[in-house]
Motif scaffolding. Sequence first.
Motif, PDB file in Angstrom:
ATOM      1  N   HIS A  13      56.954 -12.132 -44.345  1.00 53.15           N
ATOM      2  CA  HIS A  13      56.873 -13.576 -44.556  1.00 53.15           C
ATOM      3  C   HIS A  13      55.427 -14.069 -44.447  1.00 53.15           C
ATOM      4  CE1 HIS A  13      61.375 -14.067 -43.380  1.00 53.15           C
ATOM      5  NE2 HIS A  13      61.235 -14.095 -44.692  1.00 53.15           N
ATOM      6  N   ALA A  14      54.715 -13.617 -43.440  1.00 54.57           N
ATOM      7  CA  ALA A  14      53.338 -14.069 -43.239  1.00 54.57           C
ATOM      8  C   ALA A  14      52.463 -13.673 -44.431  1.00 54.57           C
ATOM      9  CB  ALA A  14      52.773 -13.478 -41.949  1.00 54.57           C
ATOM     10  N   VAL A  15      52.629 -12.451 -44.917  1.00 53.75           N
ATOM     11  CA  VAL A  15      51.850 -11.980 -46.071  1.00 53.75           C
ATOM     12  C   VAL A  15      52.203 -12.795 -47.308  1.00 53.75           C
ATOM     13  CG1 VAL A  15      51.526 -10.056 -47.657  1.00 53.75           C
ATOM     14  CG2 VAL A  15      51.444  -9.652 -45.194  1.00 53.75           C
ATOM     15  N   ILE A  16      53.482 -13.033 -47.539  1.00 52.89           N
ATOM     16  CA  ILE A  16      53.907 -13.803 -48.712  1.00 52.89           C
ATOM     17  C   ILE A  16      53.313 -15.209 -48.684  1.00 52.89           C
ATOM     18  CG2 ILE A  16      55.885 -14.947 -49.792  1.00 52.89           C
ATOM     19  CD1 ILE A  16      55.795 -12.097 -50.593  1.00 52.89           C
ATOM     20  N   PHE A  17      53.343 -15.860 -47.504  1.00 53.82           N
ATOM     21  CA  PHE A  17      52.743 -17.188 -47.387  1.00 53.82           C
ATOM     22  C   PHE A  17      51.264 -17.147 -47.755  1.00 53.82           C
ATOM     23  CE2 PHE A  17      55.933 -18.324 -43.764  1.00 53.82           C
ATOM     24  CZ  PHE A  17      56.902 -18.633 -44.704  1.00 53.82           C
ATOM     25  N   ALA A  18      50.556 -16.154 -47.231  1.00 47.58           N
ATOM     26  CA  ALA A  18      49.110 -16.055 -47.469  1.00 47.58           C
ATOM     27  C   ALA A  18      48.813 -15.788 -48.943  1.00 47.58           C
ATOM     28  CB  ALA A  18      48.513 -14.954 -46.592  1.00 47.58           C
ATOM     29  N   VAL A  19      49.576 -14.898 -49.555  1.00 46.64           N
ATOM     30  CA  VAL A  19      49.365 -14.578 -50.971  1.00 46.64           C
ATOM     31  C   VAL A  19      49.603 -15.810 -51.838  1.00 46.64           C
ATOM     32  CG1 VAL A  19      50.281 -13.271 -52.937  1.00 46.64           C
ATOM     33  CG2 VAL A  19      49.884 -12.120 -50.742  1.00 46.64           C
ATOM     34  N   ARG A  20      50.693 -16.514 -51.577  1.00 45.35           N
ATOM     35  CA  ARG A  20      50.991 -17.711 -52.369  1.00 45.35           C
ATOM     36  C   ARG A  20      49.909 -18.771 -52.200  1.00 45.35           C
ATOM     37  NH1 ARG A  20      57.296 -18.251 -50.509  1.00 45.35           N
ATOM     38  NH2 ARG A  20      58.234 -16.747 -51.957  1.00 45.35           N
ATOM     39  N   LEU A  21      49.404 -18.919 -50.972  1.00 43.94           N
ATOM     40  CA  LEU A  21      48.360 -19.913 -50.730  1.00 43.94           C
ATOM     41  C   LEU A  21      47.092 -19.568 -51.509  1.00 43.94           C
ATOM     42  CD1 LEU A  21      47.574 -22.459 -49.029  1.00 43.94           C
ATOM     43  CD2 LEU A  21      46.464 -20.856 -47.462  1.00 43.94           C
ATOM     44  N   ASN A  77      53.063  -7.349 -55.217  1.00 37.91           N
ATOM     45  CA  ASN A  77      52.307  -6.568 -56.191  1.00 37.91           C
ATOM     46  C   ASN A  77      51.009  -7.274 -56.547  1.00 37.91           C
ATOM     47  OD1 ASN A  77      51.811  -4.597 -58.390  1.00 37.91           O
ATOM     48  ND2 ASN A  77      52.276  -6.328 -59.706  1.00 37.91           N
ATOM     49  N   ASP A  78      51.080  -8.589 -56.698  1.00 38.55           N
ATOM     50  CA  ASP A  78      49.852  -9.353 -56.964  1.00 38.55           C
ATOM     51  C   ASP A  78      48.956  -9.377 -55.728  1.00 38.55           C
ATOM     52  OD1 ASP A  78      50.853  -9.961 -59.483  1.00 38.55           O
ATOM     53  OD2 ASP A  78      51.727 -11.858 -58.840  1.00 38.55           O
ATOM     54  N   GLY A  79      49.553  -9.680 -54.579  1.00 38.42           N
ATOM     55  CA  GLY A  79      48.773  -9.914 -53.381  1.00 38.42           C
ATOM     56  C   GLY A  79      48.104  -8.696 -52.789  1.00 38.42           C
ATOM     57  N   GLU A  80      48.670  -7.514 -52.999  1.00 38.78           N
ATOM     58  CA  GLU A  80      48.066  -6.326 -52.387  1.00 38.78           C
ATOM     59  C   GLU A  80      46.703  -6.018 -52.985  1.00 38.78           C
ATOM     60  OE1 GLU A  80      50.273  -2.760 -54.930  1.00 38.78           O
ATOM     61  OE2 GLU A  80      51.293  -3.672 -53.212  1.00 38.78           O
ATOM     62  N   LYS A  81      46.365  -6.637 -54.138  1.00 35.06           N
ATOM     63  CA  LYS A  81      45.044  -6.455 -54.735  1.00 35.06           C
ATOM     64  C   LYS A  81      44.013  -7.435 -54.167  1.00 35.06           C
ATOM     65  CE  LYS A  81      47.230  -3.767 -57.745  1.00 35.06           C
ATOM     66  NZ  LYS A  81      48.629  -4.162 -57.502  1.00 35.06           N
ATOM     67  N   PHE A  82      44.466  -8.417 -53.379  1.00 30.99           N
ATOM     68  CA  PHE A  82      43.550  -9.453 -52.882  1.00 30.99           C
ATOM     69  C   PHE A  82      42.683  -8.971 -51.723  1.00 30.99           C
ATOM     70  CE2 PHE A  82      46.609 -13.166 -54.137  1.00 30.99           C
ATOM     71  CZ  PHE A  82      46.523 -12.770 -55.458  1.00 30.99           C
ATOM     72  N   GLY A  83      43.043  -7.836 -51.125  1.00 27.26           N
ATOM     73  CA  GLY A  83      42.251  -7.312 -50.013  1.00 27.26           C
ATOM     74  C   GLY A  83      42.522  -7.999 -48.697  1.00 27.26           C
ATOM     75  N   ILE A  84      43.711  -8.626 -48.528  1.00 35.59           N
ATOM     76  CA  ILE A  84      43.994  -9.342 -47.277  1.00 35.59           C
ATOM     77  C   ILE A  84      44.935  -8.565 -46.363  1.00 35.59           C
ATOM     78  CG2 ILE A  84      43.566 -11.613 -48.282  1.00 35.59           C
ATOM     79  CD1 ILE A  84      46.616 -11.997 -48.453  1.00 35.59           C
ATOM     80  N   PHE A  85      45.519  -7.474 -46.844  1.00 34.96           N
ATOM     81  CA  PHE A  85      46.367  -6.633 -45.994  1.00 34.96           C
ATOM     82  C   PHE A  85      46.437  -5.233 -46.596  1.00 34.96           C
ATOM     83  CE2 PHE A  85      49.248  -7.898 -49.298  1.00 34.96           C
ATOM     84  CZ  PHE A  85      50.200  -6.890 -49.396  1.00 34.96           C
ATOM     85  N   PRO A  86      46.590  -4.212 -45.773  1.00 33.84           N
ATOM     86  CA  PRO A  86      46.710  -2.841 -46.289  1.00 33.84           C
ATOM     87  C   PRO A  86      48.161  -2.540 -46.651  1.00 33.84           C
ATOM     88  CG  PRO A  86      46.624  -2.791 -43.907  1.00 33.84           C
ATOM     89  CD  PRO A  86      46.481  -4.241 -44.297  1.00 33.84           C
ATOM     90  N   ILE A  87      48.367  -1.765 -47.704  1.00 36.89           N
ATOM     91  CA  ILE A  87      49.738  -1.463 -48.117  1.00 36.89           C
ATOM     92  C   ILE A  87      50.443  -0.553 -47.109  1.00 36.89           C
ATOM     93  CG2 ILE A  87      49.260  -1.806 -50.564  1.00 36.89           C
ATOM     94  CD1 ILE A  87      49.110   1.209 -50.899  1.00 36.89           C
TER      95      ILE A  87
END
Length: 441
Positions: free
Chosen positions: A143-151, A35-45
């Motif tokens: 997993h890849a998206v979660i890693f990127a968002v956390r980073l 939910n946080d990461g989808e606003k970062f613009g790094i991947f489409p929902i």
Amino acid sequence: ATTLGTTLMFTTIMPAVKAEQVTPDISNWAIQTLNDGEKFGIFPIEWYYDGFRSTISTERLNSLMTLTEKKIAGLNLAKNDAFTPLKVSNDKTRGDIINQLYNIVAQYDLNVSEDAVKYMQERKVLQGSESGLMLDAKATTQHAVIFAVRLIQDTFEQANAGAKGVAWVVEDEDTKVYLLGSIHVGTPDLHPMHKKLTNAFKDSDGLFVEVNSLDPSGLDYYMEKAMFTDGRTIKDVVSEETYAKLEKVAEQLGMPMEELALQKPWFISSNFSSMSLDGVFGLTPEEMAMHGVDIQFLLSAYLQQKPIYELEGMNAQVDMFDGLSQEAQEQSLVEALDSILEPAEQTDEDVKIMADWFTNWVNGDIEKFAESLKEMNEDTSEFNEMLFGKRDEQMAAKLVEVLEKQQGTFFVVVGAGHFLVDKNIRYHLEQSGYEVKPFYQ
């Protein structure tokens, strides 16, 4: 004025469109982070609905890494000249993706250890399960998206960066209220938000908003008020010139006039105003709404199971639009139609102002944000009178009641103008004897 005023002062209200129900392929443990990461613009929902928990494709991984690197590069951190990138095999294993992400962040002058796995564990980017870290296992898209968002979240936090917003705090002996001025639409640049801001929300006991736009209960009233039910049509309440413009726009957009005929002017102008933003910031109006400040905190409140309270409610906001005179409704409709028929003439200045809002919001620059609202202060139109004045007084009165009768910590998100124009919410709180302090001191 209509587009900007609605963007800044009213929660974006769009009629729900019934679509085929598709269940996103997401693990429960990942929802809050996504939910946080989808606003970062790094991947489409859209990825959620297409093999999100299957092995990530090379195309997706390359896109994710490119956009993650771009997001972190936007911090403009000093480079670590002594850094030598780790070798990567591009085999799409969890361990290899961790190495790729490590190469993105370790090139900067941060406190990054030389052991990629150890660093990622310490920063809680890499979190194992009962099966261990599974570094040799193929990574799913999730997993890849979660890693990127956390980073990204962690790197912004280390750099003391993130969008600050325009915010204040007011309190008495047993109650603290955080006040955040919102922009109801946004871009990825508004995210992630500063850790101090998100921590204040996390520590709060409830969220106050103008309208809980995630609650569908007000939709029936909204649609009922939006339509003529007394035998009139749009042609009966606007001039021939305005009706001719409406016909041109309908033809241009491929919309049947039979549908528009029963819709009231304020409803049509509300829908058409959002269309003028289409593609301006590289996003659709729906995407800009999903990057807005309110929706971020509303979704987080739902996920964190925080109580949500309305300062106005959808019915009240709909009544404000519906209560405008026919002259004011037609004026706002003409502005919306002109923004579509003659976009260059009307949109350029609006876009510049909105871009300045985004920049000032990210920087937490209250003075510059307030400066951009001077024209609204001088606007004596009926539409502008609806936006301000009584609404600010009424919302402030409800917050005074919270301070007087409630105990705990509360987080308030309303349109930024309600804190910055003349005789705003802060003014009325101060008139009631409360000291309103800047959030960042």
